[in-house]
Design an enzyme around this catalytic site. Sequence first.
Site, PDB file in Angstrom:
ATOM      1  N   HIS A 106       2.636  -7.057  -3.926  1.00  0.00           N
ATOM      2  CA  HIS A 106       4.080  -7.073  -4.009  1.00  0.00           C
ATOM      3  C   HIS A 106       4.599  -5.809  -4.381  1.00  0.00           C
ATOM      4  CE1 HIS A 106       3.972  -7.523  -8.379  1.00  0.00           C
ATOM      5  NE2 HIS A 106       3.045  -7.888  -8.332  1.00  0.00           N
TER       6      HIS A 106
ATOM      7  N   HIS B 282      -2.182   7.506   4.380  1.00  0.00           N
ATOM      8  CA  HIS B 282      -3.586   6.880   4.986  1.00  0.00           C
ATOM      9  C   HIS B 282      -4.037   5.983   4.018  1.00  0.00           C
ATOM     10  CE1 HIS B 282      -7.469   6.946   7.619  1.00  0.00           C
ATOM     11  NE2 HIS B 282      -7.193   5.795   7.064  1.00  0.00           N
TER      12      HIS B 282
END
Length: 199
Positions: A125, A134
């Site tokens: 979250h 990446h």
Amino acid sequence: MNNEYVIIGAGGHAKVVIELVEGSGDKVKEVIDNNIDLKQVLGYPVTQQQAADLPVIIAVGNNKIRQKIAGKCKDKFGKAIHPGTNLSKRSKIGEGTVVMAGVSINADAVIGKHCIINTNASVDHECIIADFVHIGPNVSLGGNVTVGEGAHLGIGCSVIHGIKIGSWATIGAGAAIIEDVPDNAVVVGVPGKIIKHNG
């Protein structure tokens, strides 16, 4: 969905992206790569010049090269999200980003442009992931983690909640990050330690 995409890049990462697009019910129209020795990838012919006016996905694993291509590209960008992704309806995914199989992205997470969120990664979250990042396979990010532009998080690393990882930092495979990481730092180990800085 039946969208069509142009894929830029024909290496190993492009193979994963092509199968991601296919698995989502979409289509690959063209594969573009400047390597004239590459003739085909996964049965698709490889050309050096784009013909179709379709959304582009840059399927290049190197963050710097992906950024460079995106800066030169005048086309609109697509994004590809594997149907097996656990994706919160309250998360946001930027253009050009690819999200691989088994990924979880939770409430209020924001993923930037042209990112790779690789196989089985977990983004909890309120994480904020900047452009050209990446996130490697099996990476785990706790809640409220911030990852700066162009950072690379290696396979299986873990980042505890609330950490800030700087732009163009590199986190080694399996590292455990329990402190903020400055820009350009290379961090390895458990717990993570800076061993050098990227040029």
